[in-house]
Design an enzyme around this catalytic site. Structure first.
Site, PDB file in Angstrom:
ATOM      1  N   GLU A  40       0.749  47.006  63.573  1.00 39.64           N
ATOM      2  CA  GLU A  40       1.296  48.132  62.809  1.00 39.64           C
ATOM      3  C   GLU A  40       2.526  47.757  61.995  1.00 39.64           C
ATOM      4  OE1 GLU A  40       1.065  51.813  65.518  1.00 39.64           O
ATOM      5  OE2 GLU A  40       2.165  52.512  63.764  1.00 39.64           O
ATOM      6  N   HIS A  99      14.345  24.137  45.979  1.00 41.91           N
ATOM      7  CA  HIS A  99      15.140  24.620  47.107  1.00 41.91           C
ATOM      8  C   HIS A  99      16.357  23.699  47.189  1.00 41.91           C
ATOM      9  CE1 HIS A  99      16.376  26.150  50.944  1.00 41.91           C
ATOM     10  NE2 HIS A  99      15.834  25.200  51.686  1.00 41.91           N
ATOM     11  N   TYR A 131       2.116  17.272  45.114  1.00 41.97           N
ATOM     12  CA  TYR A 131       1.065  18.168  44.595  1.00 41.97           C
ATOM     13  C   TYR A 131       0.583  19.068  45.725  1.00 41.97           C
ATOM     14  CZ  TYR A 131      -2.663  19.458  41.311  1.00 41.97           C
ATOM     15  OH  TYR A 131      -3.489  20.127  40.446  1.00 41.97           O
ATOM     16  N   GLY A 132       1.541  19.685  46.426  1.00 37.05           N
ATOM     17  CA  GLY A 132       1.203  20.589  47.521  1.00 37.05           C
ATOM     18  C   GLY A 132       1.268  22.030  47.068  1.00 37.05           C
ATOM     19  N   ASP A 182      10.980  19.250  52.038  1.00 33.09           N
ATOM     20  CA  ASP A 182      12.429  19.024  52.052  1.00 33.09           C
ATOM     21  C   ASP A 182      12.817  17.861  52.966  1.00 33.09           C
ATOM     22  OD1 ASP A 182      13.292  21.228  50.304  1.00 33.09           O
ATOM     23  OD2 ASP A 182      12.344  22.461  51.840  1.00 33.09           O
ATOM     24  N   THR A 183      12.106  17.729  54.084  1.00 37.61           N
ATOM     25  CA  THR A 183      12.454  16.682  55.048  1.00 37.61           C
ATOM     26  C   THR A 183      12.039  15.292  54.557  1.00 37.61           C
ATOM     27  OG1 THR A 183      10.409  17.250  56.194  1.00 37.61           O
ATOM     28  CG2 THR A 183      12.456  18.134  57.113  1.00 37.61           C
ATOM     29  N   SER A 240      -2.141   8.771  48.240  1.00 42.94           N
ATOM     30  CA  SER A 240      -2.083  10.218  48.436  1.00 42.94           C
ATOM     31  C   SER A 240      -3.442  10.901  48.277  1.00 42.94           C
ATOM     32  CB  SER A 240      -1.108  10.814  47.415  1.00 42.94           C
ATOM     33  OG  SER A 240      -1.250  12.215  47.375  1.00 42.94           O
ATOM     34  N   SER A 269      -3.794  13.827  47.469  1.00 46.21           N
ATOM     35  CA  SER A 269      -3.684  14.796  46.370  1.00 46.21           C
ATOM     36  C   SER A 269      -4.094  14.187  45.028  1.00 46.21           C
ATOM     37  CB  SER A 269      -2.247  15.313  46.263  1.00 46.21           C
ATOM     38  OG  SER A 269      -1.827  15.905  47.463  1.00 46.21           O
TER      39      SER A 269
HETATM   40  P1  NAD Z   1       4.013  20.973  50.677  1.00 44.19           P
HETATM   41  O1  NAD Z   1       4.211  20.568  52.076  1.00 44.19           O
HETATM   42  O2  NAD Z   1       3.024  22.024  50.366  1.00 44.19           O
HETATM   43  O3  NAD Z   1       3.559  19.771  49.762  1.00 44.19           O
HETATM   44  C1  NAD Z   1       4.187  18.583  49.671  1.00 44.19           C
HETATM   45  C2  NAD Z   1       3.366  17.601  48.885  1.00 44.19           C
HETATM   46  O4  NAD Z   1       4.198  16.469  48.722  1.00 44.19           O
HETATM   47  C3  NAD Z   1       2.116  17.111  49.587  1.00 44.19           C
HETATM   48  O5  NAD Z   1       0.966  17.863  49.303  1.00 44.19           O
HETATM   49  C4  NAD Z   1       2.021  15.721  49.014  1.00 44.19           C
HETATM   50  O6  NAD Z   1       1.448  15.765  47.728  1.00 44.19           O
HETATM   51  C5  NAD Z   1       3.460  15.306  48.889  1.00 44.19           C
HETATM   52  N1  NAD Z   1       4.047  14.601  50.054  1.00 44.19           N
HETATM   53  C6  NAD Z   1       4.062  15.001  51.339  1.00 44.19           C
HETATM   54  N2  NAD Z   1       4.731  14.126  52.114  1.00 44.19           N
HETATM   55  C7  NAD Z   1       5.142  13.162  51.276  1.00 44.19           C
HETATM   56  C8  NAD Z   1       5.885  11.974  51.452  1.00 44.19           C
HETATM   57  N3  NAD Z   1       6.351  11.589  52.647  1.00 44.19           N
HETATM   58  N4  NAD Z   1       6.126  11.216  50.362  1.00 44.19           N
HETATM   59  C9  NAD Z   1       5.675  11.587  49.149  1.00 44.19           C
HETATM   60  N5  NAD Z   1       4.975  12.704  48.922  1.00 44.19           N
HETATM   61  C10 NAD Z   1       4.718  13.464  49.957  1.00 44.19           C
HETATM   62  O7  NAD Z   1       5.493  21.316  50.109  1.00 44.19           O
HETATM   63  P2  NAD Z   1       5.951  22.694  49.431  1.00 44.19           P
HETATM   64  O8  NAD Z   1       5.855  23.796  50.443  1.00 44.19           O
HETATM   65  O9  NAD Z   1       5.264  22.842  48.112  1.00 44.19           O
HETATM   66  O10 NAD Z   1       7.516  22.416  49.210  1.00 44.19           O
HETATM   67  C11 NAD Z   1       7.994  21.687  48.106  1.00 44.19           C
HETATM   68  C12 NAD Z   1       9.368  22.218  47.735  1.00 44.19           C
HETATM   69  O11 NAD Z   1       9.232  23.557  47.288  1.00 44.19           O
HETATM   70  C13 NAD Z   1      10.352  22.248  48.895  1.00 44.19           C
HETATM   71  O12 NAD Z   1      11.632  21.944  48.390  1.00 44.19           O
HETATM   72  C14 NAD Z   1      10.314  23.687  49.355  1.00 44.19           C
HETATM   73  O13 NAD Z   1      11.489  24.125  49.985  1.00 44.19           O
HETATM   74  C15 NAD Z   1      10.127  24.380  48.007  1.00 44.19           C
HETATM   75  N6  NAD Z   1       9.587  25.732  48.086  1.00 44.19           N
HETATM   76  C16 NAD Z   1       8.401  25.961  48.712  1.00 44.19           C
HETATM   77  C17 NAD Z   1       7.858  27.220  48.722  1.00 44.19           C
HETATM   78  C18 NAD Z   1       6.503  27.478  49.350  1.00 44.19           C
HETATM   79  O14 NAD Z   1       6.035  28.585  49.267  1.00 44.19           O
HETATM   80  N7  NAD Z   1       5.827  26.528  49.966  1.00 44.19           N
HETATM   81  C19 NAD Z   1       8.537  28.282  48.097  1.00 44.19           C
HETATM   82  C20 NAD Z   1       9.731  28.021  47.426  1.00 44.19           C
HETATM   83  C21 NAD Z   1      10.252  26.739  47.422  1.00 44.19           C
END
Ligand code: NAD
Ligand code: MG
Length: 359
Positions: free
Chosen positions: A232, A109, A26-27, A84-85, A52, A54
């Protein structure tokens, strides 16, 4: 040949009728997907770890929340929106063991599928909807009646309904209001990594820093160098965004345009082209991914060292002082990975309040 774009009328919401979508995380993206789908009439359940931070956020928004494994069992569609990690560990422990044939596993992604970190069973549909914008915009643009464009991909369609469900998901998220483009996990992942390394993040940051250092080293005022090489840049990129390189060149002076033609290719020369090709090869052959995965598995020492080194660069110190006097641009101060509005009001344009809250 122009690529086919898919819009609302190409996506049938009925493909998700009666189905539950589990949003894992829920990020930045997670809150936007959960709330947009919910408001589009899709049944949503948010899957989060027991402790969590969240959880209260999702609950206050009126969404059902469950442990990840329970959310996976309750759903027909699972969207993984943890970083992703972290995805492999969450998948191995709490998602993979609970999957059943016919479910659709989704990503925003392609990294973990492209590099073989996650390898779902052949009985599971695998798809992607990757919004081309940060999560807080996926949410706010939807609320305003619009949508953020997206890429979509179908990696496996075991049930035969995967493609229709992926498109219905893109519609519920608001993306087909703007248009979605079909890709593959490989194309999305490789171009995304290359774009951020060569231009968007890496190339631009290195170019700005080097130009700033060149001016300061030659004895010019650092504040002036900041305006010239960083501030700029936004104004120039805004012109490119609206009308391409042609509109930028139409708007700047003939002197600037001439310098663009004769000096630009000397700076970004064939040596840079060769390096770009090498960077692309390392993305394609998996060596960049391997290096980044190992970095994460061994405590991120190099990453933190590089981060700390650049955080204290002179351009950051000079820039922070100048931006503090320009409240109209809504300056943000970043310390140790946290973004905070410099003056008052929210850090608009930075990550949303929910983003990265647990890291
Ligand atoms: P984020 O870092 O904002 O949020 C991740 C959320 O996952 C956290 O808020 C928490 O709720 C949960 N979390 C974090 N660590 C965890 C763990 N170890 N175990 C379980 N839950 C955990 O992530 P994001 O930027 O929203 O990215 C999520 C996916 O979306 C990724 O695959 C990313 O590549 C993709 N993506 C992100 C964006 C962007 O703008 N941020 C854009 C396009 C695609
Ligand atoms: Mg990207």
């Amino acid at each position: 040949m122009t690529a086919r774009m898919y819009y609302d009328h190409d996506a049938d919401p009925a493909a998700l009728a009666g189905q539950t979508v589990a949003i894992i995380g829920y990020g930045s993206q997670g809150h936007a997907h959960a709330l947009n789908l919910h408001e589009s009439g899709v049944r949503v359940i948010v899957g989060l770890a027991p402790g969590s931070k969240s959880r209260p956020l999702a609950a206050e928004a009126g969404l059902p929340v469950a442990d990840v494994a329970d959310a996976v069992r309750a759903a027909e569609v699972i969207m993984i929106l943890v970083p992703d990690t972290a995805q492999k560990a969450v998948y191995d422990a709490e998602i993979g063991p609970h999957l059943r044939p016919g479910q659709l596993l989704m990503f925003a992604h392609g990294f973990n599928i492209r590099f073989g970190r996650i390898d779902p069973p052949a009985t599971i549909d695998v798809g992607m909807v990757a919004p081309k914008g940060p999560g807080h915009l996926v949410r706010s643009v939807y609320q305003a009646g619009g949508g953020v464009p997206a890429l979509f991909a179908v990696h496996n369609d075991a049930s035969g309904t995967g493609r229709a469900r992926v498109l219905a998901y893109a519609r519920a998220l608001g993306c087909t209001r703007a248009g979605v483009l079909e890709t593959t996990f490989a194309e999305e992942t490789e171009t995304d990594l290359f774009g951020e390394q060569s231009v968007l993040c890496g190339g631009t940051a290195a170019l700005v820093k080097m130009a700033f250092e060149t001016l300061v080293e030659a004895g010019y005022q650092p504040e002036l160098a900041y305006f010239e090489t960083l501030h700029e840049l936004k104004l120039i990129v805004d012109l490119m965004y609206r009308g391409g390189l042609n509109f930028m060149r139409f708007s700047v002076s003939d002197t600037a345009e001439y310098g663009d033609y004769v000096s630009g290719p000397r700076i970004i020369d064939d040596h840079v082209r060769a390096t770009m090709r090498q960077v692309l090869r390392e993305i394609q052959d998996g060596s960049f991914a391997q290096r980044w995965i190992e970095e994460n598995e061994t405590g991120r020492a190099e990453f933190e060292r590089l981060r700390a080194r650049d955080r204290d660069h002179q351009i950051e110190r000079v820039g922070a002082a100048l931006r503090a006097q320009m409240a109209f641009l809504d300056p943000v101060v970043v310390t140790a990975g946290q973004a905070q509005a410099a003056a008052s009001g929210a850090a608009r344009g930075a990550r949303p309040a929910t983003g990265g809250a647990e890291r």
